[in-house]
Write an enzyme that holds these catalytic residues in place. Structure first.
Site, PDB file in Angstrom:
ATOM      1  N   ASP A  37      26.577 108.302 -62.003  1.00 55.65           N
ATOM      2  CA  ASP A  37      26.846 106.959 -62.497  1.00 55.65           C
ATOM      3  C   ASP A  37      27.324 107.038 -63.952  1.00 55.65           C
ATOM      4  O   ASP A  37      26.607 107.562 -64.813  1.00 55.65           O
ATOM      5  CB  ASP A  37      25.573 106.092 -62.448  1.00 55.65           C
ATOM      6  CG  ASP A  37      25.305 105.531 -61.054  1.00 55.65           C
ATOM      7  OD1 ASP A  37      26.206 105.621 -60.195  1.00 55.65           O
ATOM      8  OD2 ASP A  37      24.202 104.999 -60.841  1.00 55.65           O
ATOM      9  N   GLY A  72      23.462 106.898 -56.950  1.00 58.08           N
ATOM     10  CA  GLY A  72      23.325 106.927 -55.489  1.00 58.08           C
ATOM     11  C   GLY A  72      21.864 106.769 -55.137  1.00 58.08           C
ATOM     12  O   GLY A  72      20.984 107.263 -55.856  1.00 58.08           O
ATOM     13  N   GLN A  73      21.604 106.090 -54.043  1.00 56.50           N
ATOM     14  CA  GLN A  73      20.212 105.875 -53.653  1.00 56.50           C
ATOM     15  C   GLN A  73      19.459 107.207 -53.545  1.00 56.50           C
ATOM     16  O   GLN A  73      18.336 107.329 -54.002  1.00 56.50           O
ATOM     17  CB  GLN A  73      20.147 105.159 -52.293  1.00 56.50           C
ATOM     18  CG  GLN A  73      20.208 103.654 -52.359  1.00 56.50           C
ATOM     19  CD  GLN A  73      21.594 103.136 -52.655  1.00 56.50           C
ATOM     20  OE1 GLN A  73      22.573 103.763 -52.279  1.00 56.50           O
ATOM     21  NE2 GLN A  73      21.687 102.025 -53.336  1.00 56.50           N
ATOM     22  N   HIS A  98      30.847 107.018 -60.155  1.00 52.24           N
ATOM     23  CA  HIS A  98      30.832 105.564 -59.963  1.00 52.24           C
ATOM     24  C   HIS A  98      30.738 104.922 -61.338  1.00 52.24           C
ATOM     25  O   HIS A  98      29.864 105.272 -62.128  1.00 52.24           O
ATOM     26  CB  HIS A  98      29.638 105.144 -59.109  1.00 52.24           C
ATOM     27  CG  HIS A  98      29.728 105.626 -57.692  1.00 52.24           C
ATOM     28  ND1 HIS A  98      28.948 105.151 -56.686  1.00 52.24           N
ATOM     29  CD2 HIS A  98      30.557 106.548 -57.115  1.00 52.24           C
ATOM     30  CE1 HIS A  98      29.262 105.746 -55.547  1.00 52.24           C
ATOM     31  NE2 HIS A  98      30.235 106.614 -55.784  1.00 52.24           N
ATOM     32  N   GLU A 138      17.799 101.646 -46.631  1.00 51.91           N
ATOM     33  CA  GLU A 138      18.032 100.905 -47.864  1.00 51.91           C
ATOM     34  C   GLU A 138      19.393 100.251 -47.680  1.00 51.91           C
ATOM     35  O   GLU A 138      20.415 100.927 -47.655  1.00 51.91           O
ATOM     36  CB  GLU A 138      17.999 101.884 -49.049  1.00 51.91           C
ATOM     37  CG  GLU A 138      18.065 101.223 -50.392  1.00 51.91           C
ATOM     38  CD  GLU A 138      16.999 100.125 -50.586  1.00 51.91           C
ATOM     39  OE1 GLU A 138      16.004 100.086 -49.854  1.00 51.91           O
ATOM     40  OE2 GLU A 138      17.209  99.296 -51.475  1.00 51.91           O
ATOM     41  N   ASN A 171      18.005  92.889 -50.942  1.00 55.40           N
ATOM     42  CA  ASN A 171      17.871  91.791 -51.891  1.00 55.40           C
ATOM     43  C   ASN A 171      18.498  90.529 -51.298  1.00 55.40           C
ATOM     44  O   ASN A 171      18.926  90.519 -50.144  1.00 55.40           O
ATOM     45  CB  ASN A 171      18.489  92.176 -53.249  1.00 55.40           C
ATOM     46  CG  ASN A 171      20.003  92.363 -53.175  1.00 55.40           C
ATOM     47  OD1 ASN A 171      20.651  91.905 -52.234  1.00 55.40           O
ATOM     48  ND2 ASN A 171      20.562  93.032 -54.157  1.00 55.40           N
ATOM     49  N   GLU A 209      22.167  90.736 -50.055  1.00 57.31           N
ATOM     50  CA  GLU A 209      22.239  91.557 -48.844  1.00 57.31           C
ATOM     51  C   GLU A 209      21.659  90.821 -47.637  1.00 57.31           C
ATOM     52  O   GLU A 209      22.248  90.832 -46.542  1.00 57.31           O
ATOM     53  CB  GLU A 209      21.515  92.890 -49.092  1.00 57.31           C
ATOM     54  CG  GLU A 209      22.256  93.736 -50.118  1.00 57.31           C
ATOM     55  CD  GLU A 209      21.391  94.657 -50.957  1.00 57.31           C
ATOM     56  OE1 GLU A 209      21.921  95.193 -51.947  1.00 57.31           O
ATOM     57  OE2 GLU A 209      20.195  94.834 -50.664  1.00 57.31           O
ATOM     58  N   VAL A 256      11.008  92.379 -67.019  1.00 56.60           N
ATOM     59  CA  VAL A 256      11.266  92.858 -68.370  1.00 56.60           C
ATOM     60  C   VAL A 256      12.319  91.941 -68.998  1.00 56.60           C
ATOM     61  O   VAL A 256      13.402  91.761 -68.430  1.00 56.60           O
ATOM     62  CB  VAL A 256      11.778  94.313 -68.319  1.00 56.60           C
ATOM     63  CG1 VAL A 256      12.185  94.804 -69.686  1.00 56.60           C
ATOM     64  CG2 VAL A 256      10.711  95.208 -67.710  1.00 56.60           C
ATOM     65  N   ASP A 276      16.500 100.585 -55.776  1.00 56.38           N
ATOM     66  CA  ASP A 276      16.106 101.851 -55.129  1.00 56.38           C
ATOM     67  C   ASP A 276      14.692 102.247 -55.530  1.00 56.38           C
ATOM     68  O   ASP A 276      13.921 102.781 -54.725  1.00 56.38           O
ATOM     69  CB  ASP A 276      17.059 102.986 -55.537  1.00 56.38           C
ATOM     70  CG  ASP A 276      18.496 102.595 -55.319  1.00 56.38           C
ATOM     71  OD1 ASP A 276      18.747 101.735 -54.469  1.00 56.38           O
ATOM     72  OD2 ASP A 276      19.365 103.138 -56.030  1.00 56.38           O
TER      73      ASP A 276
END
Ligand code: AMP
Ligand code: GLC
Length: 453
Positions: free
Chosen positions: A32, A110-111, A174, A264, A290, A293, A427, A438
């Site tokens: 990432d 990536g997960q 990514h 997932e 979520n 999704e 937070v 994840d």
């Protein structure tokens, strides 16, 4: 009440986690490249690329990115809704544009990669990870700990840490565009922190499965007692058929061995693939998703109005969520559905027990640590998340669940099984948002099975 439940769940989960013997994680790992967006810079880029066109895509997401306005429109779509989205970047010029735009930080992505570092690197649970391309950079992003990739040496299959693999394969990058709550461009203001992802990667989006996994899946599965599958989200109607066949073969092997498997879900733009995922969901024990999704799943079940309700309110209407989870469980037979959204989690399980709720509480602490620091370094970080306050807005959600289902201490009996609810810790100024989902799903799934004993 929740503070006490949180502390007790944390102690229980920490005790139980070392009992987990092995977790298989497949299939998507990448790098990432995280860019924290700057509003002026983004406005300049949008002006240059053509404001009208960019705005068009910010209203309706394209299916993939083949030109710069798709990329900038996608970013703007995420900002407008405060929602995450991810699109495959097909075009080389756009890939080059993103590379030159640059990044602030390189992180495990990536997960599979994120979960491997958390479960193996932080919780100390042995994991076997599928890493489609093991480059030097990719390998360097794995934490120390019992994290393994299979290596076929002649006839022998060895399980070694990704750094010992000494791979010199491709970098799968990514680009993650993160923005804080209140981030504003052209009068469009982000209601919440989130990110947009453009994946410049030809392996994960095609669900490339390494020969070590294709040829030795039985042997790999034998070393694990739980499995988490992810990475099916970027497939399209053009390329899904072949990888799905292999995934179903893997699922059959896992099912035969009685290994519980979690899916997932992740943002899946292609409708055909989403339908196909719903079709095979019964082969999974558990699914994590979520609100975006869940809405996208409910939509392919033909429930357009319910899908709309799921993304219409903040916090997400819990009664609509329960309705959607019940529909999904009924249609697919999946035994555990874990829903997470900003402020609360819900799980619908065909079985009962306080451990389901406790695992959600543990997951919320891990998530708060991840949000605060960007990376969970050790269990101490999770301990410290106890100090993060419980989300105030979730009180109203809890009240509605009490009225509707007679929820007590986060647990209610439904016709379909048990409903578990927890208000999460939020937070206020998170470092970043990528990978929190994840962290939540893997912590909850793995700790639930550890706590079950
Ligand atoms: P996903 O969109 O699947 O990556 O999941 C993101 C999840 O992270 C949300 O559903 C929230 O539950 C959680 N989350 C997002 N922002 C925060 C935050 N600031 N503090 C704690 N949890 C968060
Ligand atoms: C998706 C993205 C990946 C990111 C991950 C976080 O898998 O492709 O870049 O790290 O989601 O959840």
């Amino acid at each position: 009440m929740w503070d006490a439940l949180y502390s007790r769940a944390l102690e229980r989960a920490k005790d139980a986690l070392p009992r987990t013997k092995g977790v298989l994680l497949a299939y998507n790992t990448n790098v990432d490249a995280i860019k924290y967006l700057n509003p002026r810079d983004l406005e300049d880029r949008i002006e240059k690329a053509g404001k009208d066109e960019v705005f068009r895509y910010s209203e309706e997401l394209p299916e993939k990115i083949t030109e710069i306005p798709h990329l900038l429109g996608g970013i703007l779509w995420s900002i407008r809704h405060g929602k995450a989205a991810e699109l495959f970047v097909e075009s080389c010029p756009v890939r080059f544009y993103m590379k030159r735009w640059g990044w602030d930080e390189l992180r495990m992505g990536g997960q599979v990669g994120i979960m491997a570092n958390l479960l193996g690197g932080v919780y100390g649970i042995p994991v076997i990870a599928h890493v489609p391309q093991i480059s030097k950079l990719q390998a360097s992003l794995f934490k120390d700990g019992p994290i393994y990739v299979p290596k076929a040496d002649g006839g022998e299959l060895r399980f070694i840490h990704p750094r010992e693999f000494n791979g010199d394969e491709e970098n799968l990058t990514h680009y993650i565009y993160e923005f804080p709550r209140g981030f504003e461009v052209f009068g469009i203001k982000a209601p919440r922190e989130n990110r947009f992802i453009g994946s410049a990667d030809d392996y994960n989006p095609n669900l490339y499965i390494r020969p070590e996994f294709r040829e030795n899946f039985e042997k790999i599965a034998e070393r694990t007692e739980l499995a988490i599958i992810s990475g099916l989200q970027a497939l399209t109607r053009e390329n899904y058929a072949e990888p799905f066949e292999e995934v179903e073969r893997h699922l059959d092997i896992l099912n035969e061995k009685g290994i519980p498997v979690h899916l997932e879900f992740a943002f899946t733009p292609d409708e055909t693939v989403r339908k196909k995922l719903v079709e095979i969901l019964g082969k999974f024990t558990s699914v994590g998703l979520n609100e975006v999704e869940l809405a996208s799943v409910v939509e392919v079940l033909g429930e357009k109005e319910l899908a709309r309700q799921l993304i219409a309110h903040d916090p997400v209407d819990p009664i609509a969520v329960v309705k959607a989870m019940e529909r999904l469980a009924e249609i697919t037979g999946v035994r555990r559905i874990h829903f997470h959204t900003y402020g609360y989690y819900l799980a619908l399980t065909s079985y009962t027990g306080e451990h389901v709720r406790d695992s959600l509480l543990f997951a919320a602490l891990a998530a708060a640590a991840k949000a605060k620091l960007g990376d969970v370094r050790n269990l101490d970080d999770v301990d410290k998340a106890l100090d993060v306050p419980v989300n105030e807005k979730a009180r109203d959600v809890e009240r509605r669940l009490k009225e509707e289902f007679g929820l007590k201490k986060g647990i209610a009996k439904l016709d379909a099984g048990q409903l578990s609810f927890v208000p999460t810790k939020i937070v206020a100024k998170p470092k970043s948002t990528v990978g929190i989902g994840d962290t939540i799903s893997s912590s909850a799934f793995v700790s639930e099975f550890a706590l079950r004993a």
